[in-house]
Design an enzyme around this catalytic site. Structure first.
Site, mmCIF file in Angstrom:
data_model
loop_
_atom_site.group_PDB
_atom_site.id
_atom_site.type_symbol
_atom_site.label_atom_id
_atom_site.label_comp_id
_atom_site.label_asym_id
_atom_site.label_seq_id
_atom_site.Cartn_x
_atom_site.Cartn_y
_atom_site.Cartn_z
ATOM 1 N N GLY A 44 0.662 -1.169 0.159
ATOM 2 C CA GLY A 44 0.082 0.044 -0.094
ATOM 3 C C GLY A 44 0.919 1.206 0.019
ATOM 4 C CD GLN A 49 3.282 5.993 2.797
ATOM 5 O OE1 GLN A 49 2.495 5.422 2.247
ATOM 6 N NE2 GLN A 49 4.355 5.236 3.298
ATOM 7 C CB CYS A 97 5.629 2.447 7.306
ATOM 8 S SG CYS A 97 4.971 3.790 6.479
ATOM 9 C CG LEU A 98 6.512 1.407 1.166
ATOM 10 C CD1 LEU A 98 5.900 1.710 -0.278
ATOM 11 C CD2 LEU A 98 7.599 0.425 1.104
ATOM 12 C CG HIS A 139 -0.412 1.347 7.379
ATOM 13 N ND1 HIS A 139 0.627 0.832 8.145
ATOM 14 C CD2 HIS A 139 0.448 2.169 6.469
ATOM 15 C CE1 HIS A 139 1.775 1.428 7.925
ATOM 16 N NE2 HIS A 139 1.709 2.042 6.714
ATOM 17 C CD GLU A 140 -1.162 2.581 2.828
ATOM 18 O OE1 GLU A 140 -0.621 3.708 3.023
ATOM 19 O OE2 GLU A 140 -0.417 1.543 2.952
ATOM 20 C CG HIS A 143 0.536 7.076 5.631
ATOM 21 N ND1 HIS A 143 1.265 7.329 6.398
ATOM 22 C CD2 HIS A 143 0.634 5.633 5.443
ATOM 23 C CE1 HIS A 143 2.211 6.418 6.511
ATOM 24 N NE2 HIS A 143 1.847 5.265 5.839
HETATM 25 ZN ZN LIG Z 1 2.903 3.551 5.799
#
Ligand SMILES: [Zn+2]
Length: 156
Positions: A44, A49, A97-98, A139-140, A143
């Site tokens: 995701g 991000q 997480c990226l 999670h997304e 963000h």
């Molecule tokens: Zn993340």
């Protein structure tokens, strides 16, 4: 591949703005985000991000080196999302997480959620998600509210 914002950058703490124009520029952004996510072995990615403070994310669960047991789903672009209902049942799970490389945290998430969002053409979709897919969505979604898993992580 777009540059990925890392933990500590202001864009990850902002509440993202709603998407109001569903044009070719938005399609292009979604495509670049999908490519960036796949290159980074993510499941995701949210617009903040990649330094765009917009209510837009992609969920695309697929087994990969970072998540070998992830279920398979076609990539879904999620715009202006809402969580309508959530199960009382919470489940613990490990998340990465990226934007927070090389770190995994235990996070409690709702086992199932009913969600509503627009797709790239502006059509509203409403559905129940559960398990790992529901986890990605939560999670997304976080963000877009300026929340990362560091704020969600449960103390071990
Ligand atoms: Zn993340």
């Amino acid at each position: 591949m777009l540059p990925i914002a890392t933990y500590g950058e202001a864009v990850l703490r902002q509440v993202a703005a709603p998407v109001t124009v569903f044009d070719s520029e938005l399609h292009q952004l979604a495509e670049q985000m999908l490519h960036t996510m796949q290159q980074a072995n993510g499941v995701g990615i949210a617009a903040p991000q990649v330094h765009r403070s917009l209510q837009l994310f992609i969920m695309a669960s697929n087994p990969n080196p970072r998540y070998p047991t992830a279920p398979i789903m076609a990539p879904q672009v999620v715009i202006n999302p809402q969580i309508l209902q959530a199960s009382e049942q919470m489940v613990a799970g490990e998340e990465g997480c990226l934007s927070i490389p090389q770190q995994r945290c235990q996070v409690m998430r709702h086992q199932a959620i009913e969600v509503k969002y627009q797709d790239l053409s502006g059509e509203w979709c409403q559905e129940w998600l559960e398990g790992f897919i529901a986890r990605i969505f939560q999670h997304e979604f976080d963000h877009l509210q300026g929340i990362t898993l560091k704020e969600r992580a449960t103390e071990a």
